[in-house]
Design an enzyme around this catalytic site. Structure first.
Site, PDB file in Angstrom:
ATOM      1  N   ASP A 219       1.000  -1.259  -0.194  1.00 33.95           N
ATOM      2  CA  ASP A 219      -0.216   0.070  -0.181  1.00 33.95           C
ATOM      3  C   ASP A 219       0.337   1.291   0.415  1.00 33.95           C
ATOM      4  O   ASP A 219       2.655   1.505   0.870  1.00 33.95           O
ATOM      5  CB  ASP A 219      -0.760  -0.181   1.160  1.00 33.95           C
ATOM      6  CG  ASP A 219      -1.742   0.871   1.355  1.00 33.95           C
ATOM      7  OD1 ASP A 219      -3.370   0.822   0.753  1.00 33.95           O
ATOM      8  OD2 ASP A 219      -1.925   2.216   2.482  1.00 33.95           O
ATOM      9  N   GLU A 268      14.586 -15.557  -0.238  1.00 36.21           N
ATOM     10  CA  GLU A 268      14.987 -16.739   0.489  1.00 36.21           C
ATOM     11  C   GLU A 268      14.421 -18.129   0.777  1.00 36.21           C
ATOM     12  O   GLU A 268      14.677 -18.941   0.666  1.00 36.21           O
ATOM     13  CB  GLU A 268      14.951 -16.437   1.412  1.00 36.21           C
ATOM     14  CG  GLU A 268      16.208 -15.034   1.795  1.00 36.21           C
ATOM     15  CD  GLU A 268      16.097 -14.659   3.676  1.00 36.21           C
ATOM     16  OE1 GLU A 268      16.008 -15.037   4.280  1.00 36.21           O
ATOM     17  OE2 GLU A 268      16.736 -13.342   3.931  1.00 36.21           O
TER      18      GLU A 268
HETATM   19  C1  NOJ Z   1      -4.465   3.171  -0.972  1.00 39.72           C
HETATM   20  C2  NOJ Z   1      -5.968   1.904  -0.293  1.00 39.72           C
HETATM   21  O1  NOJ Z   1      -6.067   1.326  -1.762  1.00 39.72           O
HETATM   22  C3  NOJ Z   1      -6.753   3.357  -0.383  1.00 39.72           C
HETATM   23  O2  NOJ Z   1      -8.352   2.510   0.148  1.00 39.72           O
HETATM   24  C4  NOJ Z   1      -5.916   3.623   1.450  1.00 39.72           C
HETATM   25  O3  NOJ Z   1      -7.434   4.321   1.639  1.00 39.72           O
HETATM   26  C5  NOJ Z   1      -4.687   4.198   0.690  1.00 39.72           C
HETATM   27  N1  NOJ Z   1      -4.212   3.852   0.224  1.00 39.72           N
HETATM   28  C6  NOJ Z   1      -4.554   4.058   2.563  1.00 39.72           C
HETATM   29  O4  NOJ Z   1      -3.957   3.016   3.143  1.00 39.72           O
END
Ligand code: NOJ
Length: 537
Positions: A219, A268
């Site tokens: 993310d 790994e």
């Molecule tokens: C991207 C994620 O896909 C989204 O849903 C989220 O709100 C933001 N990152 C923050 O984590």
């Protein structure tokens, strides 16, 4: 003439030097809205387990599960308080292990979400940092700073709207610190310049790889490091349009070292563990994250954001090809995810939007590289206008943009029961987001019985794709040449010989010589109708 080539699943699964991800189709499962086995109104891991046969029937190579880890759920799970546990709302670690082994038995790989830019205010390390007070070593794991006058330490804005800073204890004279959160105040950012944070996340990565997970989706992967000294910025960020995100908070050079370390860790393990990054940047910047010692894939966000515009598709196609030549990794195509407006709606809505979304799906699965498809995209679901009072996305309350409409539960059955089969328990609660009137007309069960449905098209596309990957028309690791004709025909000429054509103008277009092996709509007098796509070979 459309020639369909049927290949039994698995028989031709391509494994090119173990680089399975280069040709894979991954299905994004948003567990909260997929299937609710315990009837509490929220989807769960057992719901995913129950529906694994459906996922297997699609012919996809893997799934990416969005967060199910322990979380207060302010950002629907992207505020994780314990990275190594399952939130009781979704089940238990034993459920996860069962899901993983059953998915593997179906030949489906499983990726989990890793959220390293920020955590939850309920993470015990953050709770300890708040308790330890200003100047403590505990606070060095995050970005705590004193304000300027009565205001925050700098002018950064949160992606969800409002300041990116929140005062720890607004009424205290002893604790005048603020903490940084690029997203909601419930999501404090980690301080990656503190080495302990890197060690902590190596532990998290190993935890999931040790359990047998096939990889992680990362993310806000280009976040993590902030410019030294946290200077003021003059750019207003938004989550949808990463190109305008605050450059002082994103894409800082040291972040690449994190992925070099994670790549070494992934290697790994048994081969094939994959790192895929949410790197919401222009193709050239994003591709730098896929250099041979970093991640395996980054989503092609410049493509994911496009409307129905041939010239823009052409430009992005060329930029992605240029980035591939420069950095090696094939593009990773996606048009929908849980943050973006559904393609049916984005491409015009109604019948026309639905035709274009089908065409886009055929294009996506025809372009060289891996592809990610969001649950419901295979059903041609439109965006839902969720009633104002039912909206729960923190981006709605802070920034006036709601992503709830793409997160409405999947309609499994046409029956107008409470949730169209989303909940399987007899006395189930209403789903966490309301299902609109008429949702049942998109139901899986109806589309399974209709050979012209978007679901049938999707399954056909995956079967033909497998076949073409084996016989060389879709050479697994290859480039592409893009062309755009004056009638709006956008073509992607794959090195293996197949051509993907999308009729994006206001007229039907001729197709290149050869067999049309797949099309999103019936040809008319040998021509591809407008708002349709085809593969010729
Ligand atoms: C991207 C994620 O896909 C989204 O849903 C989220 O709100 C933001 N990152 C923050 O984590």
């Amino acid at each position: 003439m459309t020639r369909e080539i049927v290949t039994p699943r698995g028989e031709t699964s391509p494994e090119i030097d173990g680089r399975w991800w280069d040709t894979a189709v991954i299905y994004e499962v948003y567990p909260r809205s997929f299937a609710d086995a315990d009837g509490d109104g929220v989807g769960d891991l057992r719901g995913v387990i129950e529906r694994l046969p459906y996922i297997a029937s699609l012919g996809v190579d893997g799934i990416w599960l969005t967060p199910f880890q322990r979380s207060p759920g302010i950002d629907q799970g992207y505020d994780i308080s314990d990275y190594c546990d399952v939130d009781p709302l979704f089940g238990t670690l034993a459920d996860f292990d069962e899901l993983l082994s059953r998915a593997h038995a179906h030949g489906i790989r499983v990726l989990v979400d890793l959220v390293p830019n920020h955590t939850s205010i309920e993470n015990e390390l953050f709770v300890q940092a708040v308790a330890a007070g200003p100047g403590s070593s505990e606070r060095e794991l995050f970005h705590f700073a004193t304000g300027r006058g009565d205001g925050p330490p700098n002018n950064w804005l949160s992606v969800f709207g409002g300041s990116a800073w929140t005062r720890v204890a607004p009424d205290s004279l002893d604790d005048t610190d603020w903490y940084l959160h690029l997203f909601s105040p419930a999501q404090p950012d980690w301080n990656w310049r503190n080495e302990a944070v890197g060690d902590y996340f190596e532990g998290v990565l190993r935890f999931w790889l040790d359990r047998g997970t096939d990889g992680v989706r990362i993310d806000v992967a280009h976040g993590l490091y902030k410019a030294e000294g946290l200077p003021d910025s003059d750019v207003v960020p938004t989550v949808i349009d990463g190109l305008r995100s605050n450059p002082l908070a994103m894409d800082q050079e040291p972040v690449h070292e994190v992925y070099r370390r994670w790549r070494r860790v992934a290697e790994e393990y048994t081969p094939g563990r994959v790192l895929v990054g949410e790197v919401n940047l222009m193709p050239e910047r994003s591709a730098r994250y896929t250099r041979s010692d970093e991640m395996h894939q980054t989503f092609a966000f410049s493509f994911a954001r496009l409307g129905w515009n041939a010239a823009e598709w052409f430009d992005v196609g060329e930029q992605l090809e240029e980035a591939r030549r420069r950095y090696g990794a094939l593009p990773t195509w996606a048009l929908e995810n849980h943050d973006l407006v559904r393609t049916v709606t984005r491409f015009g809505g109604g019948e026309r939007g639905a035709r274009r979304a089908r065409a886009a799906l055929v294009a996506l699965l025809g372009y060289p590289g891996g592809a990610y498809v969001f649950q419901g995209q295979e059903l041609g679901l439109p965006e839902v206008d969720v009633p104002l009072t039912a909206r729960v996305d923190p981006m709605w309350s802070r920034g006036g943009v709601s992503r709830d409409g793409v997160r409405v539960p999947i309609p499994w059955r046409a029956d107008p029961d409470r949730s169209h089969g989303f909940a399987t328990a007899a006395d189930a609660s209403l789903p966490w987001l309301p299902v609109p009137e008429g949702w049942g007309r998109h139901a899986v069960e109806l589309q399974e019985a209709d050979t012209d449905s978007t679901l049938a098209l999707f399954r056909r596309a995956i079967r033909v794709r497998r076949r073409l990957l084996t016989d060389g028309a879709f050479a697994p690791v290859e480039g592409a040449r893009w062309s755009l004709s004056s009638d709006g025909a956008l073509s992607c000429h794959r090195e293996g010989g197949a051509i993907v054509t999308v009729a994006m103008g206001d007229t039907a277009v001729p197709l290149p010589k050869g067999d049309t092996v797949l099309s999103s709509a019936a040809l008319v007098d040998g021509m591809l109708p407008m708002d349709a796509a085809a593969w010729t070979y």
